[in-house]
Write a protein that holds these residues in place. Structure first.
Motif, short mmCIF file in Angstrom:
data_model
loop_
_atom_site.label_atom_id
_atom_site.label_comp_id
_atom_site.label_asym_id
_atom_site.label_seq_id
_atom_site.Cartn_x
_atom_site.Cartn_y
_atom_site.Cartn_z
N ALA A 19 -26.53 -5.85 13.30
CA ALA A 19 -27.84 -5.23 13.48
C ALA A 19 -28.53 -5.08 12.13
O ALA A 19 -27.87 -4.97 11.08
CB ALA A 19 -27.72 -3.87 14.16
N LEU A 20 -29.85 -5.06 12.18
CA LEU A 20 -30.67 -4.83 11.00
C LEU A 20 -31.58 -3.64 11.27
O LEU A 20 -32.33 -3.63 12.24
CB LEU A 20 -31.52 -6.06 10.67
N VAL A 21 -31.49 -2.63 10.42
CA VAL A 21 -32.34 -1.44 10.53
C VAL A 21 -33.39 -1.50 9.43
O VAL A 21 -33.06 -1.58 8.24
CB VAL A 21 -31.51 -0.15 10.38
N HIS A 64 -21.40 -4.14 12.33
CA HIS A 64 -21.93 -4.39 10.98
C HIS A 64 -23.44 -4.13 11.01
O HIS A 64 -24.19 -4.84 11.68
CB HIS A 64 -21.65 -5.82 10.54
N ILE A 65 -23.86 -3.10 10.28
CA ILE A 65 -25.27 -2.70 10.26
C ILE A 65 -25.81 -2.86 8.85
O ILE A 65 -25.28 -2.27 7.90
CB ILE A 65 -25.43 -1.24 10.73
N TRP A 66 -26.85 -3.66 8.73
CA TRP A 66 -27.57 -3.80 7.47
C TRP A 66 -28.78 -2.88 7.51
O TRP A 66 -29.52 -2.87 8.48
CB TRP A 66 -28.03 -5.25 7.25
N ASP A 105 -42.27 -9.49 4.95
CA ASP A 105 -41.64 -9.68 3.63
C ASP A 105 -40.17 -9.31 3.69
O ASP A 105 -39.30 -10.00 3.13
CB ASP A 105 -42.35 -8.81 2.59
N ALA A 106 -39.87 -8.20 4.36
CA ALA A 106 -38.48 -7.72 4.45
C ALA A 106 -37.59 -8.75 5.13
O ALA A 106 -36.48 -9.05 4.65
CB ALA A 106 -38.44 -6.40 5.21
N LEU A 107 -38.05 -9.32 6.23
CA LEU A 107 -37.21 -10.28 6.96
C LEU A 107 -37.09 -11.60 6.21
O LEU A 107 -36.09 -12.31 6.38
CB LEU A 107 -37.79 -10.50 8.36
N ARG A 113 -31.09 -14.00 1.83
CA ARG A 113 -29.77 -13.48 1.47
C ARG A 113 -28.69 -13.84 2.49
O ARG A 113 -27.54 -13.43 2.35
CB ARG A 113 -29.84 -11.96 1.27
N GLU A 114 -29.07 -14.57 3.54
CA GLU A 114 -28.11 -15.10 4.52
C GLU A 114 -27.21 -14.00 5.09
O GLU A 114 -25.98 -14.14 5.13
CB GLU A 114 -27.26 -16.20 3.87
N CYS A 115 -27.82 -12.94 5.56
CA CYS A 115 -27.05 -11.80 6.07
C CYS A 115 -26.46 -12.07 7.45
O CYS A 115 -25.45 -11.46 7.83
CB CYS A 115 -27.93 -10.55 6.13
#
Length: 655
Positions: A19-21, A64-66, A105-107, A113-115
């Motif tokens: 997930a991405l917060v 796994h949370i970014w 921009d964030a995405l 960064r290949e998260c």
């Protein structure tokens, strides 16, 4: 090389565990507060907003949370390391980038960064939800397996346009293919007042739903193609108005966006100041269960829940004559002085409230000091702020960190105060100016050029574009209501003081005087016992130093005065409410130390013998505690012999 999914590629069949917060909101709706603290860390019912979001994801099996942070990145990184480091089976990491100005921009940074190597959940850092996300993730995977052009599932919660939790500026209109749940149109343009749909939208479809009753939760399940698309077009800034609408309106793009309509459970985000109030109320009213204060789900709090919707942490000091009323939350270390009232408000840890102060529909963050004879109505007061003696903070005010107001001062409605002058990280075209904050005051008035009433803490119920300059303020009415309550309590205090001082008080005459005061100030029946109770307990403790003497005085006082309550109880529910009021008073730390708490059963038994409360009320009160943890059933356990006797009497009557 970067891991990408091209159109027609096969989606990862494994369960979605990433997930991405987005911990940056990329807007200024919470300024001037957000100048010093990111929205994701602002306390929502005394818990940082982002904690609700992380808990929601962790409960869905996300491992796994970014957390993406731009503004105040160091502050967010510190919170992540301190709070989530020990979460079992969940890894939380920060992605820090200083130069981003939008979610797009964030995405793009996340892409570089290949998260992620497979589908992931994208969520705003101000989302509160108790949804069971697991079946929704599975459904997304099944859809993707059947149709490889699906790149995203958007979660929408069913909520009427006037729903309590919906921002007034939210005018989202969507068109959805009824058969497939595919999103065909998305628009949120409140200024137009109308929607235009292409005739081609309906071609080849048996039914298309056009809906205005769906709330965008800002929870999306995304494939890597979402990141690819944002990286390919740097004009995409906002994920809805730019990217999503661009995808739907581009005839050359064959990708599909699916929807999932939520009809059960809760999901919303803290979009602006007014939704901050709405979400706070929803949490207090337990719509977000199990994420409610008394569940202490972060193991960093000690809240206990008592009726009616009052949450108190351990370690608070409440004066005998103060009152904490319904829909209120009080954190540990709080001290409240004599005759002060907390009504439908959230008070953060280590706040100090003086004598004869009133807090109504307001939010005091950690370490606020409110001096005696002050009133705060429908306002937010941030950490470290000081409201000096005899000061009124008006409706819709925002008092930012460290600001001092007063003494003997009245802050006009909708005033925003900050210590940061223009140029000190104040964004957009907003500015600060000198303003009178009282003799000892310290603060600047924050001014936003657009002055959008829908972004206010207390926006008007309905606002049309041509009516914004004609908005009237009803703060005088609010103040009159407060004054009426205070006058009523003062009247009751005078009546009780004279009555308690008399050798042979006429309880019937005293009841008539309180009834007259209730009618004069338009108060409810339920407010009468609440106004009487502190004076009785204060009288009981006066001059008594030993527990045996205290018990004797208590029983004698209730034997003499118990019948007074009968005048203000209309049925079983009111009787249960009276029991809770006595319980709430006995729960105070001072009452525990003095020994009053230990004679709770005797008080209950005496009121039963005097026919003030009936057997049904006692049993109902006990039943409402049945599902609570043991430490919250202290008073029920104390009364277990009395309750058992009542139950046996009830069985005998049935026989």
């Amino acid at each position: 090389s970067k891991s990408k999914v091209t159109r027609g590629g096969k989606p990862d069949p494994a369960a979605i565990t990433d997930a991405l917060v987005l911990a940056d909101s990329f807007d200024t709706r919470f300024t001037p507060i957000s100048t010093e603290m990111p929205r994701a860390l602002m306390p929502l019912v005394n818990t940082p907003m982002m904690d609700y979001t992380i808990e929601f994801l962790a409960s869905a099996g996300i491992t796994h949370i970014w957390v993406f942070c731009c503004s105040h990145a160091a502050m967010i990184d510190e919170h992540v390391n301190k709070t989530y480091r020990h979460l079992p089976k969940v890894k939380v990491e920060c992605i820090k980038a200083d130069m981003c100005r939008s979610a797009g921009d964030a995405l793009r940074v996340v892409y570089d960064r290949e998260c992620f190597s497979s589908d992931f959940v994208l969520v705003s850092g101000d989302v509160v939800s108790n949804l069971d996300l697991k079946p929704i993730l599975q459904q997304h995977q099944e859809r993707r397996a059947k149709d490889k052009s699906i790149i995203m599932t958007q979660l929408l919660m069913q909520a009427s346009p006037n729903h309590r939790s919906r921002a007034q500026e939210d005018a989202t209109i969507v068109a959805i293919d009824r058969a497939t749940s595919q999103l065909l149109h998305y628009d949120n343009s409140p200024e137009t007042g109308r929607v235009r749909l292409s005739a081609e939208l309906f071609a080849g479809r048996s039914a298309v739903e056009v809906r205005f009753d769906l709330l965008d939760c800002r929870v999306d399940i995304c494939s890597l193609e979402v990141l690819n698309g944002l990286n390919d077009d740097f004009d995409y800034a906002d994920l809805r108005t730019d990217w999503l609408m661009g995808m739907l309106n581009n005839e050359l793009v064959e990708f599909k966006i699916q929807t999932h309509i939520i009809t059960e459970g809760y999901a919303n985000r803290c979009r602006n100041l007014s939704t901050y109030v709405a979400l706070s109320n929803d949490i207090i009213h337990r719509w977000t269960y199990p994420m409610v204060p008394d569940n202490n789900w972060l193991n960093a709090s000690s809240y206990e829940h008592t009726r009616p919707l009052v949450y108190k942490e351990r370690g608070i000091k409440l004066a005998p004559t103060c009152s904490v009323r319904k829909n209120s939350v009080v954190g540990s270390g709080v001290e409240v002085g004599q005759h002060s009232a907390i009504i439908s408000s959230v008070v953060g840890r280590r706040c100090i409230i003086g004598h004869n102060a009133t807090i109504v529909n307001s939010y005091l963050w950690e370490g606020v000091r409110v001096e005696s004879h002050s009133t705060i109505t429908n306002a937010i007061v941030c950490s470290g702020a000081v409201i000096r003696e005899n000061t009124h903070v008006g409706r819709g005010c925002v008092v930012s960190f460290g600001v001092v107001v007063g003494p003997d001062h009245s802050l006009p409605p909708h005033t925003k105060l900050t210590l940061h002058a223009s140029g000190d990280s104040i964004e957009d075209e907003s500015y600060t100016e000198e303003v009178d904050t009282g003799e000892s005051g310290n603060g600047l008035r924050f001014v936003s050029p657009d002055n959008n009433p829908l972004h206010m803490l207390c926006p008007p119920r309905t606002v049309k574009a041509d009516e914004e300059d004609e908005l009237s303020d009803d703060s005088d009415t609010e103040l009159e209501v407060l004054t009426g309550l205070q006058k009523f309590e003062d009247n009751v205090a005078d009546v009780m003081q004279h009555g308690l001082a008399a050798a042979s008080p006429d309880v019937e005459s005293i009841a008539m005087e309180i009834v007259s005061a209730r009618m004069a100030h338009d108060r409810t029946l339920g407010e009468c016992p609440a106004a009487i109770m502190p004076h009785l307990f204060s009288h009981i403790k006066e001059g008594v130093t030993t527990k045996p003497a205290l018990k004797k005085r208590l029983l004698a006082t209730f034997k003499k005065w118990g019948a007074l309550f009968s005048n203000f109880l209309d049925g079983t529910d009111d009787q249960v409410e009276l029991i809770y009021q006595i319980q709430m008073y006995c729960e105070g730390e001072e009452q525990r130390e003095s020994g009053i708490s230990s004679v709770f059963q005797e008080v209950l038994n005496l009121l039963y013998q005097l026919d003030v409360i009936e057997e049904e009320a006692v049993l109902k009160w006990a039943e409402e505690h049945a599902s609570l943890p043991r430490h919250e059933r202290t008073f029920v356990d104390q009364c277990k012999d009395f309750i058992a006797w009542l139950e046996s009497e009830d069985d005998d009557e049935d026989d």
